[in-house]
Design a protein around this motif. Structure first.
Motif, short mmCIF file in Angstrom:
data_model
loop_
_atom_site.label_atom_id
_atom_site.label_comp_id
_atom_site.label_asym_id
_atom_site.label_seq_id
_atom_site.Cartn_x
_atom_site.Cartn_y
_atom_site.Cartn_z
N PRO A 34 -7.72 -9.81 6.11
CA PRO A 34 -6.90 -10.35 4.82
C PRO A 34 -7.66 -10.20 3.55
O PRO A 34 -7.12 -10.22 2.66
CB PRO A 34 -6.69 -11.71 5.50
N SER A 35 -9.21 -10.71 3.74
CA SER A 35 -9.85 -10.60 2.60
C SER A 35 -10.04 -9.42 1.89
O SER A 35 -9.90 -9.00 0.70
CB SER A 35 -11.36 -11.04 2.83
N ILE A 36 -10.06 -8.30 2.79
CA ILE A 36 -10.01 -6.75 2.16
C ILE A 36 -8.86 -6.60 1.68
O ILE A 36 -8.71 -5.90 0.55
CB ILE A 36 -10.19 -5.83 3.36
N LEU A 37 -7.66 -6.93 2.08
CA LEU A 37 -6.45 -6.57 1.33
C LEU A 37 -6.09 -7.33 0.07
O LEU A 37 -5.70 -6.99 -0.78
CB LEU A 37 -5.04 -7.03 2.39
N GLN A 38 -6.86 -8.54 0.03
CA GLN A 38 -7.08 -9.27 -1.28
C GLN A 38 -7.84 -8.57 -2.36
O GLN A 38 -7.31 -8.55 -3.49
CB GLN A 38 -7.26 -10.78 -1.07
N ILE A 39 -8.77 -8.04 -1.82
CA ILE A 39 -9.74 -7.19 -2.80
C ILE A 39 -9.11 -5.99 -3.27
O ILE A 39 -9.04 -5.66 -4.49
CB ILE A 39 -10.96 -6.92 -1.72
N VAL A 40 -8.15 -5.35 -2.23
CA VAL A 40 -7.31 -4.35 -2.85
C VAL A 40 -6.34 -4.60 -3.59
O VAL A 40 -6.30 -3.86 -4.85
CB VAL A 40 -6.83 -3.42 -1.45
N SER A 41 -5.79 -5.92 -3.59
CA SER A 41 -4.77 -6.33 -4.50
C SER A 41 -5.38 -6.45 -5.70
O SER A 41 -4.74 -6.40 -6.87
CB SER A 41 -4.23 -7.48 -3.97
N ASN A 42 -6.49 -7.16 -5.77
CA ASN A 42 -7.29 -7.52 -7.19
C ASN A 42 -7.85 -6.24 -7.88
O ASN A 42 -7.98 -6.39 -9.03
CB ASN A 42 -8.11 -8.77 -6.89
N TRP A 43 -8.30 -5.33 -7.17
CA TRP A 43 -9.35 -4.27 -7.51
C TRP A 43 -8.71 -3.01 -7.75
O TRP A 43 -8.99 -2.32 -8.75
CB TRP A 43 -10.55 -4.41 -6.81
N VAL A 44 -7.67 -2.52 -7.17
CA VAL A 44 -7.26 -1.08 -6.78
C VAL A 44 -6.17 -1.03 -7.60
O VAL A 44 -4.80 -1.58 -7.51
CB VAL A 44 -7.12 -0.64 -5.28
N PRO A 45 -6.03 0.05 -8.59
CA PRO A 45 -4.89 0.20 -9.21
C PRO A 45 -3.82 0.72 -8.33
O PRO A 45 -4.02 1.48 -7.32
CB PRO A 45 -5.23 1.30 -10.33
N GLU A 46 -2.41 0.55 -8.76
CA GLU A 46 -1.13 0.66 -7.73
C GLU A 46 -1.33 2.37 -7.49
O GLU A 46 -0.98 2.51 -6.13
CB GLU A 46 -0.09 0.42 -8.53
N ASN A 47 -1.50 3.12 -8.21
CA ASN A 47 -1.52 4.47 -7.87
C ASN A 47 -2.54 5.21 -7.07
O ASN A 47 -2.57 6.15 -6.67
CB ASN A 47 -1.35 5.66 -9.13
N HIS A 48 -3.67 4.20 -6.70
CA HIS A 48 -4.67 4.63 -6.16
C HIS A 48 -4.58 3.96 -4.68
O HIS A 48 -5.71 3.92 -3.80
CB HIS A 48 -6.05 4.46 -6.65
#
Length: 290
Positions: A153-167
């Motif tokens: 869940p923490s990793i998915l939150q990191i992705v949500s906060n850090w990774v642009p949608e197209n990536h």
């Protein structure tokens, strides 16, 4: 700078977050599957009698006596083996949703770090607890599942906060591959270590590998781009401009994602199909490795 970020696959610090998430998934996957690898070396998995006794040997690895029979460290019954294997899954099941809530409220960096530290401690003391008491070892396995539940869940939150949608597609694929790589490494290395040093050495190896990713995670990971000490302002702007739309939270203090439509998710057929497929996949997977 704007042309630069449009020309590269991902901004630099975002890529770092993905790589660190890969190693976090790599380490926790080894913790998840370690007992499915080691149980055949710890006890006779063909044992079906109800023997509540567990006998401990000093060398912590199966041996052959004068009659060429394998002598195991523990004499766990089939039911006791099931408790050992399923205790982890119980902890994971109970704590996954609360861990997701904690990652959102308290920040994914700290939640994953605390879970990683707990994973290190449990793995390090697992051989001792197994020799001391079967009940204590089962409890440690439960705690391990609860600790590992904080990471994804923490990793998915990191992705949500850090990774642009197209990536996000390539990011999630990269992170998910950490689990498979971890399983491959565990299966290859554990057989050698069990024969050379005993089953307890595999626990210590996994402890060291988890210590590695947790240490780097604490140093380099930040909950959001704004909180990272080494990120350039151009990259922060690029990430924010390419994240999904967000709305102001109450009071206008920070931006928040729109709450998930839980009711629509529960009654959605596609969601239930996905759940059933995942259940079937996990059933086949664990039956195969056991």
């Amino acid at each position: 700078p704007e042309r630069y970020y449009k020309s590269v696959p991902l901004p630099t610090i975002s890529t770092t977050m993905i790589i660190l998430s890969f190693f976090a998934n790599f380490g926790t996957s080894m913790s998840r599957n370690i007992m499915f690898t080691l149980i055949t070396s710890m006890t006779d998995v063909t044992k079906t009698t109800n023997n509540n006794r567990n006998t401990t040997r000093i060398k912590s690895k199966p041996e052959q006596n004068e009659t060429n029979e394998i002598v195991y460290d523990f004499s766990w019954s089939e039911m006791q083996q099931n408790w050992v294997l399923n205790a982890y899954l119980a902890g994971l099941l109970i704590m996954t949703i609360p861990s997701g809530y904690m990652a959102y409220r308290l920040g994914p960096k700290n939640v994953a770090a605390y879970g990683g530290v707990a994973t290190i401690i449990v793995n390090a003391f697992s051989p001792i607890s197994a020799k001391y008491s079967l009940f204590l070892f089962i409890f440690m396995r439960f705690l391990l599942g609860a600790a590992v539940s904080t990471v994804m869940p923490s990793i998915l939150q990191i992705v949500s906060n850090w990774v642009p949608e197209n990536h996000r597609g390539i990011a999630l694929a990269t992170i998910s591959s950490g689990s498979m790589v971890g399983n491959i490494v565990l299966n290859i290395v554990s057989s050698y270590m069990i024969q050379s040093y005993g089953w307890a050495s595999v626990f210590y190896l996994v402890t060291i590998l988890n210590l590695f990713w947790v240490g780097i995670w604490i140093i380099f990971v930040a909950d959001t781009p704004d909180k990272h000490p080494w990120i350039f302002s151009d990259e922060i702007e690029y990430i924010k401009n390419n994240l999904p739309p967000r709305k102001p939270a109450k009071g206008g203090k920070q931006c928040s994602v729109k709450p998930p439509p839980y009711h629509k998710m529960i009654i959605n057929r596609s969601v239930w199909v996905t759940i059933v497929v995942k259940m079937a996949q996990n059933f086949y997977y664990y039956i195969a490795i056991i």
